[in-house]
Structures are given as C-alpha cells and as structure tokens.
Design a protein around this motif. Structure first.
Motif, short mmCIF file in Angstrom:
data_model
loop_
_atom_site.label_atom_id
_atom_site.label_comp_id
_atom_site.label_asym_id
_atom_site.label_seq_id
_atom_site.Cartn_x
_atom_site.Cartn_y
_atom_site.Cartn_z
N LYS A 285 7.75 73.35 -0.99
CA LYS A 285 8.89 73.83 -0.20
C LYS A 285 10.21 73.29 -0.76
O LYS A 285 11.23 74.00 -0.80
CB LYS A 285 8.71 73.41 1.25
CG LYS A 285 9.87 73.75 2.18
CD LYS A 285 9.95 75.22 2.49
CE LYS A 285 8.96 75.61 3.55
NZ LYS A 285 9.13 77.03 3.98
N ALA A 286 10.20 72.04 -1.22
CA ALA A 286 11.42 71.40 -1.73
C ALA A 286 11.96 72.09 -2.98
O ALA A 286 13.13 71.88 -3.34
CB ALA A 286 11.14 69.92 -2.01
N LYS A 287 11.14 72.92 -3.64
CA LYS A 287 11.62 73.63 -4.82
C LYS A 287 12.73 74.61 -4.49
O LYS A 287 13.42 75.10 -5.38
CB LYS A 287 10.46 74.35 -5.51
CG LYS A 287 9.43 73.41 -6.11
CD LYS A 287 8.28 74.16 -6.77
CE LYS A 287 8.70 74.79 -8.08
NZ LYS A 287 7.55 75.39 -8.81
N THR A 288 12.92 74.91 -3.21
CA THR A 288 14.04 75.75 -2.78
C THR A 288 15.36 75.20 -3.30
O THR A 288 16.27 75.96 -3.66
CB THR A 288 14.09 75.85 -1.25
OG1 THR A 288 12.83 76.31 -0.76
CG2 THR A 288 15.20 76.77 -0.78
N ALA B 178 13.16 65.14 7.03
CA ALA B 178 12.43 65.64 5.86
C ALA B 178 13.34 66.46 4.95
O ALA B 178 13.25 66.37 3.72
CB ALA B 178 11.24 66.49 6.31
N THR B 179 14.25 67.25 5.54
CA THR B 179 15.14 68.04 4.70
C THR B 179 16.19 67.17 4.03
O THR B 179 16.63 67.46 2.91
CB THR B 179 15.82 69.17 5.49
OG1 THR B 179 16.77 68.62 6.42
CG2 THR B 179 14.81 70.00 6.26
N ILE B 180 16.59 66.10 4.68
CA ILE B 180 17.53 65.16 4.06
C ILE B 180 16.89 64.54 2.83
O ILE B 180 17.51 64.45 1.75
CB ILE B 180 17.93 64.06 5.06
CG1 ILE B 180 18.64 64.67 6.28
CG2 ILE B 180 18.83 63.02 4.39
CD1 ILE B 180 18.91 63.67 7.40
N LYS B 181 15.64 64.11 2.95
CA LYS B 181 14.93 63.50 1.82
C LYS B 181 14.76 64.50 0.68
O LYS B 181 14.88 64.14 -0.50
CB LYS B 181 13.56 63.01 2.30
CG LYS B 181 12.72 62.31 1.23
CD LYS B 181 13.35 60.97 0.84
CE LYS B 181 12.38 60.07 0.10
NZ LYS B 181 11.80 60.65 -1.13
N ALA C 46 16.26 66.19 -4.85
CA ALA C 46 16.33 67.45 -5.58
C ALA C 46 17.02 67.30 -6.93
O ALA C 46 18.00 66.56 -7.08
CB ALA C 46 17.06 68.49 -4.75
N SER C 47 16.52 68.04 -7.90
CA SER C 47 17.16 68.15 -9.21
C SER C 47 18.07 69.36 -9.19
O SER C 47 17.61 70.50 -9.27
CB SER C 47 16.09 68.31 -10.31
OG SER C 47 16.70 68.49 -11.57
#
Length: 319
Positions: free
Chosen positions: A212-215, A231-234, A239-240
C-alpha cells in the motif's frame, strides 16, 4: 532480454511477446492497447465466464491469442498481470522464477501516458472512491479537464490511450494494483487510512501495508497523509519521493503548519500558502460536505489538499 525502458506511448512493439494474465476489465484493456502498439499478445485466464468469452472473441478478432480455462503458460518478453491475481499465484511465481518482467495495468498505463498530464493518486482502505470523485469534481469546477480513472471502474490504460486531451487524471488505486508498479511518479498522492484488509491476497498485514505504501513512491509535489492515522505518517516518513516533495497532512482538527484542517466550520489550508507559518487560507465550509459525516469531512480535506497540490486556487475550491 528486451529493453523495457524503450516502452512508451510511441513505441512499436513489433516482435515483443506479451502475455496478459486475466481477461477482466483491466486485462482486456491492456491486451487491446498492446495489440495497437504492435505486440504479439497472448491472454490467459483460468475461467471462461460469458463475459470472458465475449471479450475473448473481440481480442481474437483484433489479433490476440486467447486461452480460457488455461492450464499451461507460454514464454514471454513481458507479462502484464491483472490485479485479481495475488503475487503468490502460481502463474506469477512461474514468470518470476523465469526472470520474466511483470507489470501491472497501472505500470503499463504510466508508460503509455502523455507525460504532460499529471496523475493524482488516491489509496486507502476506506473512502477511496468518494475522495476520487470529490477531487475530480473540484478540478472540474475549477475549469480543468479532469478524469477519474483506475480502481473506480475505468481502466487507466483506456484513459491514457483514448486520444482525448486532459489536464489531469485522478487515479483511484486499489492495493491489488500496486505489487508490480515501478516507475509511476504522481504529482501528488494520498493514503487516506489503513485497516486490516486483503490479507488473503498478500498473506500478512505487514506485506499489505508495504505494498500500500507504494502509493507514495516517486511523488513529485505532495505526499499527503492522515494526521489522525499513525500508519500513514510512517509511510510518508519512509517513502522514497522526488527531491523537493513535501509531506502534507490533513486533520479534522486545527491544522499545524503544512497541513489542511478545520477551524470552527471552515476547511482551511496551512500547507499551500506562502504565509503558512502564521496564517491559514479559507477553502470551503464543512457544511458543504454532503452527506455530512466525520469520515466524509476527512475525504473532503484530502481532496482539497490534492487539488491545492495541483495548483487549484483557494478561491476555486468547491467541495
């Protein structure tokens, strides 16, 4: 091995053997686009539904080889997989073991896109469709030619190859679309929230969250997170992104600097204004959010942040 970097909207794929896994909406659209680019396309599907048979006949007329109820795989220079197949599926594993490149439909769409048309990407366990429609509505109200695509039911590959002129795409992203995405670089992106979901598809909650974080991957202007969801903050912190991309939060509370939030009954911006250290810019009223509910206010905040990241003036934000 063929050079994947050469593939774009102007590519002649003659001589390329491309296998498309799945003949659903995304698979059909991918096969059609690849055929138009000159590729030799084989479509494989495990079932043979009436809709699948109908699509197979169309693709065969266009020059594809289609195998329904497929049990055997064929060699390929590139595999494009439908989101319905989990990464653990035997077909996916076969091509990974054979070191065959695998793309998802969104990756193919990004390669075939007009590079002048930016993408705004929206993901999350809940609220994706509502936020996508809100963002699209704001952009259209501001006079922009916007189109909502992706998981909302309109294949991204169809949108980027339909010959129309757009200013921006608002892309709803389901997590199943993300495992085989590599080069997408959205102008702005948001993950609305995270809850246990699709564990059967990814095996573990940790893997679901990783995908999901690949967004946020390669975001250019603003990686937007829910300040009320750790979780979204982390995910944003890890994120790259492209150098210069900012982390922008949204909250139903009074916003800190570099956030959009709520003051009394107003949606305000402290992220996309010059004087954000000391001031906030009014964007809209929470009373304009319909149907009114706390979670829908959060969706509206995310949509407003995406529109502001794209450059919509504060005076043109219409929730």
């Amino acid at each position: 091995m063929k050079d994947l970097d050469q593939i774009d909207r102007n590519s002649d794929l003659k001589g390329w053997r491309v296998v498309v896994l799945g003949i659903g909406i995304a698979g059909f659209a991918c096969a059609d686009a690849l055929l138009r680019a000159g590729a030799s396309v084989t479509v494989l599907d495990e079932s043979s539904s009436p809709e699948g048979i109908k699509r197979a006949k169309i693709l065969e007329t266009l020059g594809a080889a289609v195998v329904l109820n497929a049990t055997e795989l064929v060699a390929a220079d590139l595999v494009v997989t439908s989101p319905g197949l989990p990464p653990s599926h035997p077909w996916i594993q076969h091509y990974l073991n054979a070191e065959t490149p695998i793309w998802g439909e969104l990756e193919l769409a990004w390669r075939f896109r007009n590079p002048k048309v930016p993408w705004l990407m929206i993901s999350g366990t809940n609220g994706k469709t509502t936020t996508t429609l809100m963002t699209d509505s704001i952009l259209k109200a501001a006079g922009l030619k916007s189109k909502a695509i992706g998981n909302i039911g309109f294949a991204a590959i169809d949108a980027v190859t339909d010959g129309q002129t757009y200013d921006v795409f608002v892309v709803e992203v389901g997590v199943q679309q993300l495992p085989f995405v590599y080069s997408i670089s959205p102008l702005a992106s948001v993950i609305l929230n995270i809850a246990p979901d699709h564990i059967d598809h990814f095996g573990t909650l940790a893997e679901y969250q990783r995908v999901k974080a690949k967004t946020y991957q390669n975001t250019v202007v603003a990686a937007i997170y829910n300040d009320e969801e750790p979780a979204t903050i982390k995910m944003v912190e890890d994120a790259s992104v492209v150098e210069g991309c900012r982390a922008v939060g949204f909250t139903r509370k009074i916003p800190a600097r570099s956030m959009v939030g709520v003051v009394e009954d107003l949606i305000v911006d402290r992220a996309f204004i010059v004087e954000r250290a000391t001031n906030a810019q009014e964007l809209a009223s929470v009373l304009d959010v319909h149907p009114y509910a706390p979670h829908n206010v959060s969706n509206a905040l995310a949509a407003a942040a995406l529109a502001r990241a794209f450059g919509v003036p504060a005076s043109s934000i219409s929730i």
